[in-house]
Design an enzyme around this catalytic site. Structure first.
Site, PDB file in Angstrom:
ATOM      1  N   LYS A   1       0.703  -1.386  -0.028  1.00  0.00           N
ATOM      2  CA  LYS A   1       0.359   0.839  -0.492  1.00  0.00           C
ATOM      3  C   LYS A   1       0.689   1.525   0.337  1.00  0.00           C
ATOM      4  CE  LYS A   1      -0.911   0.167   5.305  1.00  0.00           C
ATOM      5  NZ  LYS A   1      -0.136   0.723   5.160  1.00  0.00           N
ATOM      6  N   ASP A   2       2.415   1.532   0.112  1.00  0.00           N
ATOM      7  CA  ASP A   2       2.709   2.136   0.668  1.00  0.00           C
ATOM      8  C   ASP A   2       3.494   2.957  -1.247  1.00  0.00           C
ATOM      9  OD1 ASP A   2       2.655   2.280   3.516  1.00  0.00           O
ATOM     10  OD2 ASP A   2       4.606   1.361   3.378  1.00  0.00           O
TER      11      ASP A   2
ATOM     12  N   ARG B   1      -8.228   8.074   4.917  1.00  0.00           N
ATOM     13  CA  ARG B   1      -9.139   7.548   4.209  1.00  0.00           C
ATOM     14  C   ARG B   1      -9.935   6.706   5.710  1.00  0.00           C
ATOM     15  NH1 ARG B   1      -8.895   1.824   5.723  1.00  0.00           N
ATOM     16  NH2 ARG B   1      -7.096   2.328   5.960  1.00  0.00           N
ATOM     17  N   ARG B   2      -8.978   6.227   6.797  1.00  0.00           N
ATOM     18  CA  ARG B   2      -9.818   6.093   7.296  1.00  0.00           C
ATOM     19  C   ARG B   2     -10.535   7.143   8.578  1.00  0.00           C
ATOM     20  NH1 ARG B   2      -4.365   2.957   9.816  1.00  0.00           N
ATOM     21  NH2 ARG B   2      -5.238   1.072   8.570  1.00  0.00           N
TER      22      ARG B   2
ATOM     23  N   ARG C   1       1.012   9.853  14.134  1.00  0.00           N
ATOM     24  CA  ARG C   1       1.613   9.022  13.546  1.00  0.00           C
ATOM     25  C   ARG C   1       2.443   8.642  14.736  1.00  0.00           C
ATOM     26  NH1 ARG C   1       5.143  11.474   9.337  1.00  0.00           N
ATOM     27  NH2 ARG C   1       5.975   9.381   9.073  1.00  0.00           N
TER      28      ARG C   1
ATOM     29  N   ARG D   1       1.927   4.240  19.007  1.00  0.00           N
ATOM     30  CA  ARG D   1      -0.426   4.323  19.052  1.00  0.00           C
ATOM     31  C   ARG D   1      -1.157   3.796  19.757  1.00  0.00           C
ATOM     32  NH1 ARG D   1      -1.007   4.750  12.415  1.00  0.00           N
ATOM     33  NH2 ARG D   1       0.897   5.897  12.439  1.00  0.00           N
TER      34      ARG D   1
ATOM     35  N   CYS E   1      -1.810   7.715  -2.458  1.00  0.00           N
ATOM     36  CA  CYS E   1      -2.051   6.637  -1.202  1.00  0.00           C
ATOM     37  C   CYS E   1      -2.015   7.452   0.010  1.00  0.00           C
ATOM     38  CB  CYS E   1      -0.903   5.872  -1.162  1.00  0.00           C
ATOM     39  SG  CYS E   1       0.878   6.275  -0.673  1.00  0.00           S
TER      40      CYS E   1
END
Length: 319
Positions: free
Chosen positions: A79-80, A130-131, A152, A158, A245
């Protein structure tokens, strides 16, 4: 026998992913593999990914090392990767994909729905537009409001926001948590019907120099056709939307789990980060037999989404 040099980011997750691939490559080729740690711009910048561009910030340094001959191959989170593949590099393998879903880690073991309706305005951490878009849209559908907080940092950082009480929950990729052995901390796997993952989420990409045809062919033994077809459809949709992305785009291609795959469903979503507007469409048809056929399906769904107004909902446009 000379060891193959595998370029990897330094994060715990990247190292775990790369070690797993290194073991597979050694079994496949009989050659030892040594990890070469490389720091990327995305690792050292503290800005939000949407601010620094998102696209390619975790892979450019690895690709530079490949082209300079400093490493023989590299492992990325798919995805990166930017959606355009340079001619100088070969995407030699896309191994079998892990669970592509997003995962919630919440206080008191709560699910997202219970957290959203619990009273107060739940604070949910994520660095992904997106989230944010889909979480806020989901909360609105429940008649609630949440606060999505940009964060981040690595997995420990996190999760630490929840453990300290600073946030009520964070959202991370299920695949990464499993690769780190942290799956027991998941309080809910978020259903794709309400939370589509990033295009290519859960999949890895193995790259080498296009000029090294023998190595590319050897690494190709790790390729999983069904995974490659699925992620090609998802990433072509992203590219056709002209989105980077870090844009608020979700996509997932489901292939039937039977031995003879006959059908694929591709779903896409794009929305405003506050969740006020969300375009969600899907298409179902015969399973593509090649990456080219999968790409055609991705482009077709993207065109439908653009016709429904998707272009105006994306904060980042990147070619």
């Amino acid at each position: 026998m000379k060891a193959l040099r595998l370029g990897t980011r330094r994060s715990l997750l990247a190292m775990a992913q790369s070690r797993g691939v290194a073991e597979q490559v050694t079994r496949l080729t009989g050659r030892p593999v040594e990890l070469v740690e490389i720091t990327t711009y995305g690792d050292v910048s503290r800005e939000a990914l949407a601010q620094i561009g998102g696209t390619g910030v975790f892979v450019s340094a690895l690709r530079d090392a490949l082209l300079a001959g400093e490493v023989d191959f590299a492992v990325h989170s798919l995805k990166d990767l930017p959606t355009s593949q340079p001619d100088t590099l070969a995407l030699a393998a896309v191994p079998l994909r892990a669970d592509p879903r997003d995962a919630l880690i919440a206080r008191d073991g709560l699910t997202f729905e219970r957290l959203a309706v619990a009273g107060g305005r739940a604070r949910v951490g994520t660095g992904s537009p997106r989230r944010m878009a889909q979480l806020n849209a989901w909360a609105r559908a429940l008649g609630c409001e949440i606060e999505t907080v940009p964060i981040r940092g690595n997995v420990d950082t996190r999760i630490g926001y929840v453990r300290s009480g600073e946030l009520d929950a964070v959202v991370l990729a299920s695949a990464g948590l499993h690769r780190l052995g942290r799956q027991e901390e998941i309080t809910e796997l978020l259903p794709p019907d309400l939370m589509l993952p990033a295009p290519g989420q859960g999949a890895l990409a193995i790259e080498c120099a296009a000029s090294n045809a023998d190595l590319a062919a050897a690494l190709g033994g790790l390729d999983d056709l069904h995974t490659r077809v699925a992620v090609t459809a998802e990433r072509t949709l992203l590219a056709a939307l002209e989105a980077g992305c870090s844009a608020p785009v979700g996509a997932l291609a489901d292939l039937s789990a039977e031995r003879d795959v006959t059908e694929m469903r591709l779903r896409g979503a794009v929305g405003t980060t506050d969740g006020s507007t969300l375009v969600q469409l899907s298409t179902t048809g015969p399973a593509p037999g090649s990456a080219d056929e999968a790409a055609a399906i991705g482009r077709e769904l993207a065109e439908e989404m653009l016709a429904k107004g998707a272009a105006g909902l994306m904060g980042e446009r990147a070619h």
